[in-house]
Design a protein around this motif. Sequence first.
Motif, PDB file in Angstrom:
ATOM      1  N   ALA A  53      23.241  31.537  40.287  1.00  0.00           N
ATOM      2  CA  ALA A  53      24.426  30.710  40.556  1.00  0.00           C
ATOM      3  C   ALA A  53      25.537  31.021  39.559  1.00  0.00           C
ATOM      4  CB  ALA A  53      24.054  29.232  40.502  1.00  0.00           C
ATOM      5  N   SER A  54      25.179  31.217  38.308  1.00  0.00           N
ATOM      6  CA  SER A  54      26.172  31.597  37.302  1.00  0.00           C
ATOM      7  C   SER A  54      26.767  32.962  37.611  1.00  0.00           C
ATOM      8  CB  SER A  54      25.525  31.614  35.903  1.00  0.00           C
ATOM      9  OG  SER A  54      25.056  30.330  35.550  1.00  0.00           O
ATOM     10  N   ALA A  55      25.906  33.883  38.068  1.00  0.00           N
ATOM     11  CA  ALA A  55      26.380  35.227  38.413  1.00  0.00           C
ATOM     12  C   ALA A  55      27.349  35.179  39.587  1.00  0.00           C
ATOM     13  CB  ALA A  55      25.190  36.129  38.729  1.00  0.00           C
ATOM     14  N   LEU A  56      27.104  34.299  40.553  1.00  0.00           N
ATOM     15  CA  LEU A  56      28.007  34.192  41.700  1.00  0.00           C
ATOM     16  C   LEU A  56      29.400  33.767  41.262  1.00  0.00           C
ATOM     17  CD1 LEU A  56      25.948  32.553  44.599  1.00  0.00           C
ATOM     18  CD2 LEU A  56      26.286  34.955  44.072  1.00  0.00           C
ATOM     19  N   LEU A  57      29.465  32.852  40.319  1.00  0.00           N
ATOM     20  CA  LEU A  57      30.766  32.391  39.838  1.00  0.00           C
ATOM     21  C   LEU A  57      31.521  33.529  39.166  1.00  0.00           C
ATOM     22  CD1 LEU A  57      29.853  28.876  38.375  1.00  0.00           C
ATOM     23  CD2 LEU A  57      31.115  29.379  40.481  1.00  0.00           C
ATOM     24  N   GLU A  58      30.811  34.331  38.377  1.00  0.00           N
ATOM     25  CA  GLU A  58      31.450  35.400  37.621  1.00  0.00           C
ATOM     26  C   GLU A  58      31.821  36.604  38.498  1.00  0.00           C
ATOM     27  OE1 GLU A  58      28.760  34.740  33.620  1.00  0.00           O
ATOM     28  OE2 GLU A  58      29.603  36.736  34.021  1.00  0.00           O
ATOM     29  N   HIS A  59      31.042  36.831  39.552  1.00  0.00           N
ATOM     30  CA  HIS A  59      31.199  38.065  40.332  1.00  0.00           C
ATOM     31  C   HIS A  59      31.553  37.775  41.786  1.00  0.00           C
ATOM     32  CE1 HIS A  59      29.583  40.453  36.974  1.00  0.00           C
ATOM     33  NE2 HIS A  59      28.734  39.446  36.810  1.00  0.00           N
ATOM     34  N   ALA A  60      32.164  36.640  42.051  1.00  0.00           N
ATOM     35  CA  ALA A  60      32.508  36.257  43.429  1.00  0.00           C
ATOM     36  C   ALA A  60      33.366  37.313  44.109  1.00  0.00           C
ATOM     37  CB  ALA A  60      33.209  34.905  43.432  1.00  0.00           C
ATOM     38  N   ALA A  61      34.335  37.842  43.394  1.00  0.00           N
ATOM     39  CA  ALA A  61      35.250  38.807  44.012  1.00  0.00           C
ATOM     40  C   ALA A  61      34.521  40.071  44.451  1.00  0.00           C
ATOM     41  CB  ALA A  61      36.371  39.160  43.038  1.00  0.00           C
ATOM     42  N   LEU A  63      31.499  40.344  45.225  1.00  0.00           N
ATOM     43  CA  LEU A  63      30.570  40.019  46.303  1.00  0.00           C
ATOM     44  C   LEU A  63      31.286  39.610  47.580  1.00  0.00           C
ATOM     45  CD1 LEU A  63      27.954  37.980  44.234  1.00  0.00           C
ATOM     46  CD2 LEU A  63      27.640  40.259  45.212  1.00  0.00           C
ATOM     47  N   GLY A  64      32.629  39.614  47.546  1.00  0.00           N
ATOM     48  CA  GLY A  64      33.398  39.279  48.728  1.00  0.00           C
ATOM     49  C   GLY A  64      33.418  37.806  49.056  1.00  0.00           C
ATOM     50  N   LEU A  65      33.138  36.944  48.079  1.00  0.00           N
ATOM     51  CA  LEU A  65      33.089  35.506  48.316  1.00  0.00           C
ATOM     52  C   LEU A  65      34.471  34.894  48.100  1.00  0.00           C
ATOM     53  CD1 LEU A  65      29.741  34.667  46.463  1.00  0.00           C
ATOM     54  CD2 LEU A  65      30.087  34.906  48.917  1.00  0.00           C
ATOM     55  N   THR A  66      34.863  34.035  49.021  1.00  0.00           N
ATOM     56  CA  THR A  66      36.132  33.313  48.915  1.00  0.00           C
ATOM     57  C   THR A  66      35.853  31.820  49.016  1.00  0.00           C
ATOM     58  OG1 THR A  66      36.550  33.283  51.295  1.00  0.00           O
ATOM     59  CG2 THR A  66      37.270  35.250  50.090  1.00  0.00           C
ATOM     60  N   SER A  67      36.902  31.039  48.886  1.00  0.00           N
ATOM     61  CA  SER A  67      36.741  29.578  48.957  1.00  0.00           C
ATOM     62  C   SER A  67      36.311  29.111  50.344  1.00  0.00           C
ATOM     63  CB  SER A  67      38.053  28.898  48.562  1.00  0.00           C
ATOM     64  OG  SER A  67      39.107  29.290  49.440  1.00  0.00           O
ATOM     65  N   ALA A  68      36.459  29.959  51.358  1.00  0.00           N
ATOM     66  CA  ALA A  68      36.048  29.592  52.715  1.00  0.00           C
ATOM     67  C   ALA A  68      34.568  29.839  52.956  1.00  0.00           C
ATOM     68  CB  ALA A  68      36.869  30.384  53.737  1.00  0.00           C
ATOM     69  N   GLU A  69      33.905  30.433  51.960  1.00  0.00           N
ATOM     70  CA  GLU A  69      32.511  30.817  52.148  1.00  0.00           C
ATOM     71  C   GLU A  69      31.581  30.007  51.250  1.00  0.00           C
ATOM     72  OE1 GLU A  69      34.263  35.170  52.208  1.00  0.00           O
ATOM     73  OE2 GLU A  69      32.077  35.202  52.332  1.00  0.00           O
ATOM     74  N   HIS A  70      30.405  29.755  51.783  1.00  0.00           N
ATOM     75  CA  HIS A  70      29.361  29.073  51.023  1.00  0.00           C
ATOM     76  C   HIS A  70      28.067  29.863  51.149  1.00  0.00           C
ATOM     77  CE1 HIS A  70      32.313  25.828  51.692  1.00  0.00           C
ATOM     78  NE2 HIS A  70      31.843  25.330  50.551  1.00  0.00           N
ATOM     79  N   THR A  71      27.204  29.687  50.178  1.00  0.00           N
ATOM     80  CA  THR A  71      25.940  30.427  50.163  1.00  0.00           C
ATOM     81  C   THR A  71      24.759  29.470  50.091  1.00  0.00           C
ATOM     82  OG1 THR A  71      25.977  30.617  47.751  1.00  0.00           O
ATOM     83  CG2 THR A  71      26.985  32.407  49.011  1.00  0.00           C
ATOM     84  N   SER A  72      23.631  29.946  50.567  1.00  0.00           N
ATOM     85  CA  SER A  72      22.373  29.200  50.440  1.00  0.00           C
ATOM     86  C   SER A  72      21.259  30.176  50.119  1.00  0.00           C
ATOM     87  CB  SER A  72      22.051  28.439  51.728  1.00  0.00           C
ATOM     88  OG  SER A  72      21.912  29.324  52.820  1.00  0.00           O
ATOM     89  N   VAL A  73      20.339  29.740  49.256  1.00  0.00           N
ATOM     90  CA  VAL A  73      19.241  30.607  48.827  1.00  0.00           C
ATOM     91  C   VAL A  73      18.211  30.718  49.942  1.00  0.00           C
ATOM     92  CG1 VAL A  73      17.353  30.890  47.177  1.00  0.00           C
ATOM     93  CG2 VAL A  73      19.578  30.032  46.409  1.00  0.00           C
ATOM     94  N   ARG A  74      17.870  31.959  50.279  1.00  0.00           N
ATOM     95  CA  ARG A  74      16.833  32.197  51.279  1.00  0.00           C
ATOM     96  C   ARG A  74      15.497  32.499  50.635  1.00  0.00           C
ATOM     97  NH1 ARG A  74      16.944  37.472  54.960  1.00  0.00           N
ATOM     98  NH2 ARG A  74      19.088  36.805  55.372  1.00  0.00           N
ATOM     99  N   ASP A  75      15.497  33.284  49.536  1.00  0.00           N
ATOM    100  CA  ASP A  75      14.231  33.709  48.938  1.00  0.00           C
ATOM    101  C   ASP A  75      14.472  34.054  47.475  1.00  0.00           C
ATOM    102  OD1 ASP A  75      11.823  36.418  49.426  1.00  0.00           O
ATOM    103  OD2 ASP A  75      11.524  34.318  48.891  1.00  0.00           O
ATOM    104  N   VAL A  76      13.416  33.929  46.684  1.00  0.00           N
ATOM    105  CA  VAL A  76      13.464  34.266  45.263  1.00  0.00           C
ATOM    106  C   VAL A  76      12.228  35.063  44.906  1.00  0.00           C
ATOM    107  CG1 VAL A  76      13.514  33.374  42.901  1.00  0.00           C
ATOM    108  CG2 VAL A  76      14.739  32.154  44.712  1.00  0.00           C
ATOM    109  N   ILE A  77      12.408  36.169  44.211  1.00  0.00           N
ATOM    110  CA  ILE A  77      11.290  36.950  43.690  1.00  0.00           C
ATOM    111  C   ILE A  77      11.508  37.141  42.197  1.00  0.00           C
ATOM    112  CG2 ILE A  77      10.156  39.208  43.670  1.00  0.00           C
ATOM    113  CD1 ILE A  77      10.763  39.437  46.633  1.00  0.00           C
ATOM    114  N   VAL A  78      10.480  36.807  41.420  1.00  0.00           N
ATOM    115  CA  VAL A  78      10.506  37.051  39.981  1.00  0.00           C
ATOM    116  C   VAL A  78       9.409  38.059  39.671  1.00  0.00           C
ATOM    117  CG1 VAL A  78      10.292  36.050  37.691  1.00  0.00           C
ATOM    118  CG2 VAL A  78      11.359  34.720  39.527  1.00  0.00           C
ATOM    119  N   ASP A  79       9.792  39.241  39.197  1.00  0.00           N
ATOM    120  CA  ASP A  79       8.824  40.278  38.886  1.00  0.00           C
ATOM    121  C   ASP A  79       7.989  39.900  37.669  1.00  0.00           C
ATOM    122  OD1 ASP A  79      11.190  42.941  39.664  1.00  0.00           O
ATOM    123  OD2 ASP A  79       9.882  41.749  40.957  1.00  0.00           O
ATOM    124  N   LYS A  80       6.902  40.633  37.468  1.00  0.00           N
ATOM    125  CA  LYS A  80       6.029  40.344  36.332  1.00  0.00           C
ATOM    126  C   LYS A  80       6.757  40.460  34.997  1.00  0.00           C
ATOM    127  CE  LYS A  80       1.640  41.606  38.519  1.00  0.00           C
ATOM    128  NZ  LYS A  80       0.456  42.504  38.474  1.00  0.00           N
TER     129      LYS A  80
END
Length: 551
Positions: A53-61, A63-80
């Motif tokens: 979520a912090s990365a999305l704020l910093e790298h929105a541009a 990632l092509g994210l604008t104020s008209a767009e919203h995101t939702s988490v689909r999946d999470v993987i944490v490697d060993k």
Amino acid sequence: MSRIRQHVRGSRRLTTTTAGVAATTAALLAVALTPAAHADARPTRADAIENAASALLEHAASLGLTSAEHTSVRDVIVDKDGTQHVRYDRTYRHLPVLGGDFVVHLTPGGAYRGANRATRGPISLTSIVPEVSARKAADLAVNALRAAHLGNALKQVEAKPALIVDALHGTPRLAWRTDAVGRDSLGNPVARTVLTDARTGARIDAWDSIETAAGDGKSLYSGTVPLQTTQSGSSYQLKDPTRGNTYTGDAEGKTDLCIFGICISRAPADLFTDADNHWGTGAASDRASAAVDAQYGTNETWDYYKNVHGRNGIAGDGKGSYNRVHYGSNYNNAFWDDSCFCMTYGDGDGTTFGPLVALDVAGHEMTHGVTSKTAALTYSGESGGLNEATSDILGTMVEWYANSPSDPGDYLIGEKIVKPGFGKPALRFMDKPSKDGNSADYWSSSVGNLDVHYSSGVANHFAYLLSEGSGPKTINGVAYDSPTYNGSTVTGIGRDKVGKIWYRALTVYMTSSTNYAGARTATLNAAKDLYGAGSAEYNAVAAAWSAVNVN
């Protein structure tokens, strides 16, 4: 007649020669275990989502994210090593974006590493009001479904349009995504997803949206059973994508070529296919009937472990195994083989055994796979008896779980596969194991010298007593009369609790060298974990072990 013994690496086998229950054994491969990472050193799912979520704020541009767009988490993987990967879906002005998904990659410390995006173009629509109506989109999708199944009269056809943004096919545009469903003349489901330009009515794309198909089969032992299959063109495959792509194939009477436990070549497993998704006739003359039993046994075993114990597949990794039926010629055996991660069933000789594809046989053999991935009980001595008993106990729990009217739960092993020439109504009897003429009812210092199929009797007897208690009783039409070594009266706690206690003991406390004394300790620890020290369940475990002379 002397006992026949066959050696196949990683396999466990069930049955007999005409003289009695034959043992077919093999040594397990040694498994090197690596220590688990410290739990506090590895980011959690929540940590990964927060970092992303912090990365999305910093790298929105980027990632092509604008104020008209919203995101939702689909999946999470944490490697060993702590590396994190968070997958997102995207909406534009609250409409789902096809092709808007992306994955954010983070270092173990949570820093942004980069992203993978399904599409990279920016989204900017002048309007989200469609010019083509939902009704029109539905009609177009229904026509597309009928065209895809030309020559097959469809019935119960329905269509459900939903407005989306299509970013997957060039410049983003407003579109209708319509799921059209129906049934063909044989009652099988058909479905097609159609993308329609919401401004012009032009078709953008279309695809079949059923990968699994609800079929059924007439089995040899369990009546008509439901099957999840895979549609492939105009036919169906006996492969279940909902259970790790488990499938069943025909060995065509062939056998494996194995030397010193190493298989140089294997019998085939030619995938069964069917034109109408109604499999078998319930008669052995139809080769698909045995395949129905095998697939059904795999399905019920998968569901038992997942729904009762939270285990996703035999290895716990969500991957399916496969079955081979019609193995060899008049082959009186069935076995699980770790090296191919597969189940194999013979057809029997017709005199002592029929096809060995019964439900409790499937549960028994595939439980050997679970044991090999957990405690890996050595297949000799007392630990070997516990290995076999684990398969009998949990395989029996599979049969009870399935609740099949044609094969109701019982405490008999292999009762469906025996023929009059075998001379007994089942392979083994859990209430009084010695009824088979060879198995031990109680522990003694010499029990480890028995064949593992017979030393297993001590644990089988324990499990029956713990489930149902001692003395005479009739359950599901089967009469039992279970004695005790010390003359005690044992009160059962029910098979559901017994299954949970044994599974936890196997997967948490038992090791490759566990003997009967160790099994007593392991099951007491499991009962304490599940129900508390000094609980009725804990005390019943102790009493049942004492009743089979394990103190």
